[in-house]
Design an enzyme around this catalytic site. Sequence first.
Site, PDB file in Angstrom:
ATOM      1  N   CYS A 130      96.594 -25.307  -8.066  1.00 15.79           N
ATOM      2  CA  CYS A 130      95.384 -25.458  -8.884  1.00 15.79           C
ATOM      3  C   CYS A 130      95.214 -24.334  -9.922  1.00 15.79           C
ATOM      4  CB  CYS A 130      94.156 -25.536  -7.988  1.00 15.79           C
ATOM      5  SG  CYS A 130      94.226 -24.451  -6.564  1.00 15.79           S
ATOM      6  N   HIS A 243      87.499 -23.201 -10.237  1.00 13.69           N
ATOM      7  CA  HIS A 243      88.225 -21.929 -10.256  1.00 13.69           C
ATOM      8  C   HIS A 243      88.042 -21.279 -11.632  1.00 13.69           C
ATOM      9  CE1 HIS A 243      89.993 -22.983  -6.535  1.00 13.69           C
ATOM     10  NE2 HIS A 243      91.272 -23.067  -6.855  1.00 13.69           N
TER      11      HIS A 243
HETATM   12  N1  LIG Z   1      91.889 -28.431  -2.954  1.00  8.85           N
HETATM   13  C1  LIG Z   1      92.576 -28.034  -4.021  1.00  8.85           C
HETATM   14  O1  LIG Z   1      92.053 -27.401  -4.962  1.00  8.85           O
HETATM   15  C2  LIG Z   1      94.023 -28.339  -4.111  1.00  8.85           C
HETATM   16  C3  LIG Z   1      94.671 -28.096  -5.302  1.00  8.85           C
HETATM   17  C4  LIG Z   1      96.017 -28.369  -5.407  1.00  8.85           C
HETATM   18  C5  LIG Z   1      96.677 -28.888  -4.320  1.00  8.85           C
HETATM   19  N2  LIG Z   1      96.022 -29.124  -3.150  1.00  8.85           N
HETATM   20  C6  LIG Z   1      96.789 -29.667  -2.040  1.00  8.85           C
HETATM   21  O2  LIG Z   1      96.374 -31.004  -1.765  1.00  8.85           O
HETATM   22  C7  LIG Z   1      96.504 -31.289  -0.383  1.00  8.85           C
HETATM   23  C8  LIG Z   1      95.175 -31.807   0.180  1.00  8.85           C
HETATM   24  O3  LIG Z   1      94.155 -30.840  -0.031  1.00  8.85           O
HETATM   25  P1  LIG Z   1      92.617 -31.177   0.245  1.00  8.85           P
HETATM   26  O4  LIG Z   1      91.869 -30.055  -0.361  1.00  8.85           O
HETATM   27  O5  LIG Z   1      92.266 -32.573  -0.140  1.00  8.85           O
HETATM   28  O6  LIG Z   1      92.571 -31.073   1.863  1.00  8.85           O
HETATM   29  P2  LIG Z   1      91.497 -31.702   2.880  1.00  8.85           P
HETATM   30  O7  LIG Z   1      90.193 -31.920   2.206  1.00  8.85           O
HETATM   31  O8  LIG Z   1      91.526 -30.833   4.076  1.00  8.85           O
HETATM   32  O9  LIG Z   1      92.107 -33.153   3.240  1.00  8.85           O
HETATM   33  C9  LIG Z   1      93.335 -33.300   3.908  1.00  8.85           C
HETATM   34  C10 LIG Z   1      93.749 -34.766   3.896  1.00  8.85           C
HETATM   35  O10 LIG Z   1      95.057 -34.856   4.474  1.00  8.85           O
HETATM   36  C11 LIG Z   1      95.036 -35.834   5.518  1.00  8.85           C
HETATM   37  N3  LIG Z   1      96.014 -35.465   6.533  1.00  8.85           N
HETATM   38  C12 LIG Z   1      96.207 -34.262   7.104  1.00  8.85           C
HETATM   39  N4  LIG Z   1      97.214 -34.344   8.013  1.00  8.85           N
HETATM   40  C13 LIG Z   1      97.647 -35.623   8.013  1.00  8.85           C
HETATM   41  C14 LIG Z   1      98.645 -36.340   8.713  1.00  8.85           C
HETATM   42  N5  LIG Z   1      99.429 -35.751   9.632  1.00  8.85           N
HETATM   43  N6  LIG Z   1      98.821 -37.658   8.440  1.00  8.85           N
HETATM   44  C15 LIG Z   1      98.050 -38.273   7.533  1.00  8.85           C
HETATM   45  N7  LIG Z   1      97.077 -37.650   6.823  1.00  8.85           N
HETATM   46  C16 LIG Z   1      96.887 -36.340   7.067  1.00  8.85           C
HETATM   47  C17 LIG Z   1      93.617 -35.773   6.037  1.00  8.85           C
HETATM   48  O11 LIG Z   1      93.346 -36.953   6.736  1.00  8.85           O
HETATM   49  P3  LIG Z   1      92.274 -36.961   7.960  1.00  8.85           P
HETATM   50  O12 LIG Z   1      90.906 -36.916   7.325  1.00  8.85           O
HETATM   51  O13 LIG Z   1      92.579 -38.235   8.638  1.00  8.85           O
HETATM   52  O14 LIG Z   1      92.560 -35.735   8.778  1.00  8.85           O
HETATM   53  C18 LIG Z   1      92.849 -35.670   4.721  1.00  8.85           C
HETATM   54  O15 LIG Z   1      92.763 -36.940   4.117  1.00  8.85           O
HETATM   55  C19 LIG Z   1      97.021 -29.992   0.251  1.00  8.85           C
HETATM   56  O16 LIG Z   1      98.436 -30.030   0.299  1.00  8.85           O
HETATM   57  C20 LIG Z   1      96.590 -28.932  -0.727  1.00  8.85           C
HETATM   58  O17 LIG Z   1      97.400 -27.788  -0.682  1.00  8.85           O
HETATM   59  C21 LIG Z   1      94.703 -28.881  -3.022  1.00  8.85           C
END
Ligand SMILES: NC(=O)c1ccc[n+]([C@@H]2O[C@H](COP(=O)([O-])OP(=O)(O)OC[C@H]3O[C@@H](n4cnc5c(N)ncnc54)[C@H](OP(=O)(O)O)[C@@H]3O)[C@@H](O)[C@H]2O)c1
Length: 340
Positions: A130, A243
Amino acid sequence: MGYRIAVVGATGNVGREMLNILAEREFPVDEIAALASRRSLGTEVSFGERTLKTLDLDTFDFTGWDIALFAIGSDATKIYAPKAAKAGCVVIDNSSLYRYDADVPLVVPEVNPEAVEGYAKKNIIANPNCSTAQMVVALKPLHDRARIKRVVVSTYQSVSGSGKDGIDELWDQTKAVYNPTDDYQAKVYPKQIAFNVIPHIDVFLEDGQTKEEWKMVAETKKIVDPKIKVTATCVRVPVFVGHAEAINIEFEDHLDEAEARDILREAPGIMVIDKREDGGYVTPIECVGDFATFISRIRQDPTIDNGINLWCVSDNLRKGAALNAVQIAETLGARVLKKG
Ligand SMILES: NC(=O)c1ccc[n+]([C@@H]2O[C@H](COP(=O)([O-])OP(=O)(O)OC[C@H]3O[C@@H](n4cnc5c(N)ncnc54)[C@H](OP(=O)(O)O)[C@@H]3O)[C@@H](O)[C@H]2O)c1
């Protein structure tokens, strides 16, 4: 004819934004699947006016699906992204797993849209971190004009960058500060985040940098130019979404602040708000829900020959993740898949 799109991690912060943005930008969707872990099976998520029930990623067959937008952590991505890619579905991944793989393009469509054409080696395209995404949108047009030598960046990163758990921790800890009888245990951050700032994001590396800082260096080189030197200090701040970055840029050629402002005003994905008066700049809370990367406080750095300072703010769940991923899908559609 449109696309069959799967959103993987649809119950997460980034996945929900992906669904919002696909609807907002009227991405040509013929069919959409919202996928998450088995524990969320049947959870309802919004897609424009529609409500979707989430399906179990573990049993989902990607055969016949065009694009899967992945927003789950690296561990789960390692299991499921190759399955989707092997089934012929192009994966656009938000985790850090494939970003540094020479066979996987790392794309910010305002900066290196042509790189999507390298997707076919693994059927995977990576989305940057990000903090990198918003920074390179600002760096690229300035680099094209005056060649950047070195960037010194300090970040002020919101807790939504740590997923749902980061948001919950700031919320619960803030309440616990006012109500000390709450039995609250921190799970995400190593120090108190409420009413505090933490100069530590991701793990420490041997040379003293954190992995988040290293990512900004490596990703800027891969996306913009390997010759650019970057040094970063990444800091978590008690902000829910958005950010901010203070960026100092040293150029090979002279670039005055007025020309830098004009270049940024014309650049894709950027909105310049830069009035030298009280409130004449953008703060994180004002960029939430927006597509743009906002630039303020553009000024000469008088301590070096060719230097500019600026302030860069964006919605990390959008340009830092979901929006960039949807823009990659749009670019892939326009340049390669050509449906819709
Ligand atoms: N937030 C940011 O600013 C940002 C920026 C760039 C990249 N990212 C990346 O994007 C990804 C998601 O981030 P987020 O902020 O959306 O996280 P989050 O809000 O914690 O959501 C995680 C998601 O992943 C799913 N998940 C986790 N383990 C799983 C599994 N074993 N099988 C299937 N689904 C699974 C969860 O499903 P359940 O609800 O069913 O657990 C949920 O839908 C991460 O890799 C993060 O590093 C985030």
